[in-house]
Write an enzyme that holds these catalytic residues in place. Structure first.
Site, short mmCIF file in Angstrom:
data_model
loop_
_atom_site.label_atom_id
_atom_site.label_comp_id
_atom_site.label_asym_id
_atom_site.label_seq_id
_atom_site.Cartn_x
_atom_site.Cartn_y
_atom_site.Cartn_z
N ALA A 125 48.16 40.93 41.71
CA ALA A 125 47.75 40.78 43.11
C ALA A 125 47.50 39.30 43.36
O ALA A 125 46.49 38.75 42.94
CB ALA A 125 46.48 41.58 43.38
N ARG A 148 33.39 38.39 55.41
CA ARG A 148 34.71 38.13 56.01
C ARG A 148 34.72 38.53 57.48
O ARG A 148 33.85 39.24 57.97
CB ARG A 148 35.81 38.82 55.21
N TYR A 205 39.40 29.90 44.03
CA TYR A 205 40.24 31.09 44.25
C TYR A 205 41.72 30.71 44.26
O TYR A 205 42.53 31.30 43.54
CB TYR A 205 39.84 31.72 45.59
N THR A 254 44.08 41.58 54.87
CA THR A 254 44.18 43.04 54.98
C THR A 254 42.80 43.59 55.35
O THR A 254 41.79 43.04 54.92
CB THR A 254 44.68 43.62 53.65
N LYS A 291 37.58 32.62 36.19
CA LYS A 291 37.84 33.40 34.98
C LYS A 291 38.64 34.67 35.28
O LYS A 291 39.52 35.05 34.52
CB LYS A 291 36.51 33.76 34.29
N LYS A 311 44.56 31.73 41.41
CA LYS A 311 45.71 32.59 41.73
C LYS A 311 47.02 31.87 41.49
O LYS A 311 48.01 32.48 41.09
CB LYS A 311 45.62 33.07 43.18
N ASN A 337 33.88 45.48 36.80
CA ASN A 337 32.54 45.11 36.33
C ASN A 337 31.53 45.13 37.48
O ASN A 337 30.38 44.77 37.30
CB ASN A 337 32.54 43.74 35.64
#
Ligand code: UDP
Length: 337
Positions: A133, A205, A164, A194, A110, A168, A46
């Protein structure tokens, strides 16, 4: 016409895969790998944090289709799918970027909760396999070092990273429930830090922040003391590990990451050296991120034994490739930064 046995086998090996978050950093690299292996990919995104540029090179690829949709809404696909892979989610913890999940808290919850529910439902309906993931964030600010898959984690359910982390953790629980109750063939990869080309320059980040600052000859901003550690994995190593995992029968979580641990301060010094930046570093205690994990390093014993996988790309080599990419994106000619 009689089709030779070998051709039938080849056909069977080519899968139709729905990948959520295909326009993201990891999603787009995974899409490239899946296509290179001869599979067909429906990429769902999206574009809240994904970038159309990451998929531009696939515009005329007949084996790739884009489905522009929010993963937290019901997903309808009529053709028979072989695999569903759920990678869609904001992933940056930095509140100073509009793309950081502290600024997208409900979308993040969500994507991890409803997005996983919809993706698993799709896999179940198609009798397809499923890969989630997940993240090293399920370990929170770990009290065990390095982190093996058996460690339960140290998370604040209402802390700054909770939108987050808890999404997860819920996603992992739901994946195991679909595996146990409905018999869906599922996989969970716990992804550690990563980096590489196609990381967004504006997501706040540490890798894009430091490289941009170094290329602009500015001091690198260290949040907190800089003693906190991370272990950075180059994107091609991560994708290799994920590709191996998706072809196994392993349902329990597997850590994929590079165990080469470095403090954020040392990391800054390495980037300054590679970019020949003499502006140094500045420490911003005030910008210390809430719940910032103090040490993070994957224990990859399971990945080594189950997947015969371990990372290969050295930090300086991976960083040089990432610096080249970001230099091009910023329009800074080589040698003139
Ligand atoms: N960090 C920093 N300066 C920056 C961005 C991040 O010192 O400009 C630190 C951050 O506080 C954290 C580490 O670098 O300790 C890694 O942050 P990142 O946002 O890349 O991801 P995380 O591993 O925390 O999810």
């Amino acid at each position: 016409m009689i089709i030779p046995e070998t051709l039938i086998e080849t056909e069977r090996q080519s899968m139709l895969i729905l990948l959520t978050g295909a326009a993201g950093f990891l999603g787009s690299h995974l899409t490239d790998r899946l296509l290179a292996e001869g599979h067909e990919v429906i990429g769902l995104d999206n574009f809240v944090t994904g970038d159309r540029e990451n998929l531009r090179h696939l515009e005329n690829n007949p084996k790739f289709r884009l489905m522009e949709q929010d993963v937290s809404n019901f997903i309808q696909v009529d053709e028979p799918l072989d695999y569903v892979m759920h990678f869609a989610s904001p992933a940056s913890p930095n509140p100073s970027s509009p793309l950081g999940y502290p600024n997208l808290p409900i979308q993040t919850l969500k994507a991890g909760a409803l997005g996983t529910y919809n993706s698993l439902g799709l896999a179940k309906a198609h009798r397809a396999r499923f890969l989630l993931a997940s993240t090293s964030e399920v370990y929170g600010d770990p009290t065990v070092h390095p982190q093996s898959e058996e460690y339960w984690g140290n998370c604040d359910p209402i802390g700054p990273r909770s939108v987050y982390d808890e999404a997860k953790r819920f996603a992992e629980a739901l994946t195991m429930a679909y595996h146990n109750v409905h018999g869906v063939r599922t996989h969970i990869v716990r992804i550690f830090n990563t980096y590489g080309p196609r990381m967004r320059l504006d997501d706040g980040r540490v890798v894009p922040n430091f490289i941009q600052q170094a290329l602009r000859k500015e001091p690198l901003t260290i949040y907190g003391t800089g003693e906190q550690t991370r272990s950075f994995c180059y994107v091609s190593d991560l994708i290799e590990g994920i590709y191996r995992l998706m072809l196994t029968d392993e349902a329990l979580p597997v850590n994929i990451g590079n165990p080469n641990e470095t403090s954020i301060k040392d990391f800054a010094l390495i980037i300054n050296k590679l970019c020949q930046n003499e502006a140094g570093i500045i420490t911003r205690y005030a910008e210390t991120l809430g719940d910032d994990p103090q040490r993070r390093q994957p224990d990859i014993t399971r990945a080594k034994s189950i997947l015969q996988w371990e990372p290969k790309v050295e930090l300086t080599e991976g960083l040089n490739r990432t610096i080249d990419y970001m230099r091009r994106k910023l329009g800074i000619p080589a040698g003139q930064e």
